[in-house]
Scaffold this motif. Structure first.
Motif, PDB file in Angstrom:
ATOM      1  N   GLY A   1      -5.009   7.190  -3.704  1.00  0.00           N
ATOM      2  CA  GLY A   1      -4.646   5.613  -3.403  1.00  0.00           C
ATOM      3  C   GLY A   1      -5.336   6.643  -1.315  1.00  0.00           C
ATOM      4  N   GLN A   2      -5.229   8.269  -1.429  1.00  0.00           N
ATOM      5  CA  GLN A   2      -5.883   8.193   0.037  1.00  0.00           C
ATOM      6  C   GLN A   2      -7.150   8.373   0.110  1.00  0.00           C
ATOM      7  OE1 GLN A   2      -4.049  12.394   0.499  1.00  0.00           O
ATOM      8  NE2 GLN A   2      -2.486  11.980   0.325  1.00  0.00           N
ATOM      9  N   LYS A   3      -8.542   8.688  -0.816  1.00  0.00           N
ATOM     10  CA  LYS A   3      -9.289   8.010  -1.065  1.00  0.00           C
ATOM     11  C   LYS A   3      -9.824   6.904  -0.267  1.00  0.00           C
ATOM     12  CE  LYS A   3     -11.472  10.787  -3.960  1.00  0.00           C
ATOM     13  NZ  LYS A   3     -12.271  11.394  -5.341  1.00  0.00           N
ATOM     14  N   LEU A   4      -9.472   5.578  -1.743  1.00  0.00           N
ATOM     15  CA  LEU A   4      -9.364   3.648  -1.417  1.00  0.00           C
ATOM     16  C   LEU A   4      -9.144   4.004   0.526  1.00  0.00           C
ATOM     17  CD1 LEU A   4      -8.760   2.768  -4.512  1.00  0.00           C
ATOM     18  CD2 LEU A   4     -10.574   3.015  -3.627  1.00  0.00           C
TER      19      LEU A   4
ATOM     20  N   PRO B   1       0.009   2.458   2.307  1.00  0.00           N
ATOM     21  CA  PRO B   1       2.028   2.639   2.407  1.00  0.00           C
ATOM     22  C   PRO B   1       2.356   2.223   1.671  1.00  0.00           C
ATOM     23  CG  PRO B   1       0.588   1.881   4.656  1.00  0.00           C
ATOM     24  CD  PRO B   1      -0.101   1.397   3.106  1.00  0.00           C
ATOM     25  N   GLU B   2       3.150   1.233   1.778  1.00  0.00           N
ATOM     26  CA  GLU B   2       3.689   0.777   0.716  1.00  0.00           C
ATOM     27  C   GLU B   2       3.960   1.320  -0.669  1.00  0.00           C
ATOM     28  OE1 GLU B   2       4.166  -3.834   0.558  1.00  0.00           O
ATOM     29  OE2 GLU B   2       3.922  -3.929   2.511  1.00  0.00           O
ATOM     30  N   THR B   3       2.960   1.556  -1.964  1.00  0.00           N
ATOM     31  CA  THR B   3       2.703   2.171  -2.552  1.00  0.00           C
ATOM     32  C   THR B   3       2.962   3.607  -2.974  1.00  0.00           C
ATOM     33  OG1 THR B   3       1.087   0.255  -3.474  1.00  0.00           O
ATOM     34  CG2 THR B   3       1.149   2.412  -4.660  1.00  0.00           C
TER      35      THR B   3
ATOM     36  N   LEU C   1       5.836   5.681  -4.761  1.00  0.00           N
ATOM     37  CA  LEU C   1       5.669   6.889  -4.988  1.00  0.00           C
ATOM     38  C   LEU C   1       6.762   8.452  -4.949  1.00  0.00           C
ATOM     39  CD1 LEU C   1       1.693   6.411  -5.899  1.00  0.00           C
ATOM     40  CD2 LEU C   1       3.681   6.257  -7.778  1.00  0.00           C
ATOM     41  N   ASP C   2       6.683   8.195  -3.357  1.00  0.00           N
ATOM     42  CA  ASP C   2       7.668   9.061  -2.958  1.00  0.00           C
ATOM     43  C   ASP C   2       8.920   9.276  -3.474  1.00  0.00           C
ATOM     44  OD1 ASP C   2       4.870  10.642  -1.940  1.00  0.00           O
ATOM     45  OD2 ASP C   2       5.410   9.286   0.427  1.00  0.00           O
ATOM     46  N   LYS C   3       9.187   7.890  -3.562  1.00  0.00           N
ATOM     47  CA  LYS C   3      10.508   7.943  -3.451  1.00  0.00           C
ATOM     48  C   LYS C   3      10.788   8.318  -4.858  1.00  0.00           C
ATOM     49  CE  LYS C   3      14.358   4.294  -3.112  1.00  0.00           C
ATOM     50  NZ  LYS C   3      14.778   3.169  -3.407  1.00  0.00           N
TER      51      LYS C   3
END
Length: 62
Positions: free
Chosen positions: A5-8, A28-30, A34-36
């Motif tokens: 995700g960071q790469k994209l 950002p939403e995804t 994921l963090d949650k």
């Protein structure tokens, strides 16, 4: 998934209208979800460790 995700999210890797939407809202939403989920799983793991420790301390593991 986080790494991809960071790469994209980098315009030099992928750009255009869909990429802009991905960077501004989709990722950002995804990432937040994921963090949650990771935090909730970490919390659950801690609770399960505490429960099993309490069971074994009470003699339930014999």
């Amino acid at each position: 998934m986080d790494t991809q995700g960071q790469k994209l999210s980098q315009p030099d890797v992928w750009d255009g209208p869909l990429a802009a939407t991905f960077r501004s809202s989709t990722w950002p939403e995804t990432k937040a979800a994921l963090d949650k989920a990771k935090q909730e799983l970490d919390d659950l793991r801690g609770q399960l460790e505490k429960i099993s420790t309490n069971i074994f301390s009470a003699g339930g593991g014999s």
